[in-house]
Design a protein around this motif. Sequence first.
Motif, PDB file in Angstrom:
ATOM      1  N   ILE A  41      18.184  -2.525   1.715  1.00 14.11           N
ATOM      2  CA  ILE A  41      17.263  -2.224   0.475  1.00 14.11           C
ATOM      3  C   ILE A  41      16.229  -3.355   0.134  1.00 14.11           C
ATOM      4  O   ILE A  41      15.113  -2.819   0.085  1.00 14.11           O
ATOM      5  CB  ILE A  41      18.219  -2.340  -0.785  1.00 14.11           C
ATOM      6  N   GLU A  42      16.446  -4.572   0.535  1.00 19.56           N
ATOM      7  CA  GLU A  42      15.476  -5.462   0.345  1.00 19.56           C
ATOM      8  C   GLU A  42      14.504  -5.620   1.205  1.00 19.56           C
ATOM      9  O   GLU A  42      13.319  -5.675   1.091  1.00 19.56           O
ATOM     10  CB  GLU A  42      16.314  -7.073   0.246  1.00 19.56           C
ATOM     11  N   ASP A  45      12.192  -2.536   0.596  1.00 19.26           N
ATOM     12  CA  ASP A  45      11.335  -2.965  -0.373  1.00 19.26           C
ATOM     13  C   ASP A  45      10.055  -3.949  -0.125  1.00 19.26           C
ATOM     14  O   ASP A  45       9.097  -3.940  -0.514  1.00 19.26           O
ATOM     15  CB  ASP A  45      12.277  -3.520  -1.682  1.00 19.26           C
ATOM     16  N   LEU A  46      10.658  -4.987   0.787  1.00 18.84           N
ATOM     17  CA  LEU A  46       9.678  -5.920   1.110  1.00 18.84           C
ATOM     18  C   LEU A  46       8.628  -5.161   1.986  1.00 18.84           C
ATOM     19  O   LEU A  46       7.198  -5.677   1.853  1.00 18.84           O
ATOM     20  CB  LEU A  46      10.300  -6.967   2.086  1.00 18.84           C
ATOM     21  N   THR A  48       7.802  -2.147   1.902  1.00 17.76           N
ATOM     22  CA  THR A  48       6.638  -1.156   0.942  1.00 17.76           C
ATOM     23  C   THR A  48       5.784  -2.342   0.125  1.00 17.76           C
ATOM     24  O   THR A  48       4.486  -1.901  -0.083  1.00 17.76           O
ATOM     25  CB  THR A  48       7.554  -0.588  -0.080  1.00 17.76           C
ATOM     26  N   GLN A  49       6.226  -3.352  -0.625  1.00 21.91           N
ATOM     27  CA  GLN A  49       5.186  -4.381  -1.238  1.00 21.91           C
ATOM     28  C   GLN A  49       4.205  -4.933  -0.494  1.00 21.91           C
ATOM     29  O   GLN A  49       3.090  -4.992  -0.899  1.00 21.91           O
ATOM     30  CB  GLN A  49       6.263  -5.388  -1.758  1.00 21.91           C
ATOM     31  N   ILE A  77      17.872   2.799  -0.980  1.00 21.33           N
ATOM     32  CA  ILE A  77      16.792   2.699  -0.271  1.00 21.33           C
ATOM     33  C   ILE A  77      15.681   3.490  -0.305  1.00 21.33           C
ATOM     34  O   ILE A  77      15.871   4.880  -0.180  1.00 21.33           O
ATOM     35  CB  ILE A  77      17.679   2.822   1.261  1.00 21.33           C
ATOM     36  N   HIS A  78      14.541   3.028  -0.791  1.00 15.76           N
ATOM     37  CA  HIS A  78      13.621   4.180  -1.214  1.00 15.76           C
ATOM     38  C   HIS A  78      12.547   4.530  -0.248  1.00 15.76           C
ATOM     39  O   HIS A  78      11.842   3.575   0.128  1.00 15.76           O
ATOM     40  CB  HIS A  78      12.695   3.508  -2.677  1.00 15.76           C
TER      41      HIS A  78
END
Length: 279
Positions: A41-42, A45-46, A48-49, A77-78
Amino acid sequence: MNRPSTARHIEGVRGFIFDIDGTLALGDRLLNGYQALPGAIELIDLLTQRNIPFVAFTNGSTKTPAQLSAALGQAGIHIDASRAITPPRVAVSLFQQEKYKRILVLGTPGVWQPLADAGFDVVVSPEKANDVDAVFIGWYPEFRLADIEAAAQAVWGGAKLYTVSTAPFLATKEGRSIGISHAITAAVQSVTNAPVSIVGKPSPHAFELARSLLNMDAAQIAIVGDDLTLEHAMALQEGALSIAVHSGLASISEIEKLAPGQQPHLSLAGVEQLLEILR
């Protein structure tokens, strides 16, 4: 994990191809109920950011890319559907290049729906069709003898044979599970002796679609996965960076047995270690 060494390996990477089952998440034997693996997940997200391009590529064909995106989202999980790749998505591109019109499919809606949506005339087994351009085999745990016969008749009629994967196993919460498309493909080949083309990993067609979505050269891409015969093999044959994780099928001992020059560039316990590196 040697940090100076890993930094040298990964410094040229500009985008990622992630496997899903055994790498980012684990589902049950029907590939439902995903649970995110540590760090997944992290990590997503990282990336994506930071606007670092990535795609998630499964050899599973139970879900359309939109359904896969939704299922992973429920696990935290996006991943947008545009970044989710399944073998039927590869098949659409390949079959369009081959100018096929009519396809016999052995599979559930996750296998045939992308083809139908793309405008192909889809015949779903066990319905027979001897005038098709291709036979396409995917996730189909309910297959029966009538399906094998329909596929064989089509191949004998001149249709080309395709499958999402011939990998014998996949990683699940319950451990190794048999690859359904592998079993069906073996049955059809046993009675037809027909050559089969794989559209999922590690085929060049699969890599080319992923590479085109990332819009970069192979040398700038890292392929992250748990299967040495799929993700690692694809990385070696295409000139990408191979990152093997031990959270699914591949074990440290199996990786260490590979000959020099055939080993992954990085061997990590899981994507949580990749997260540490990228942070």
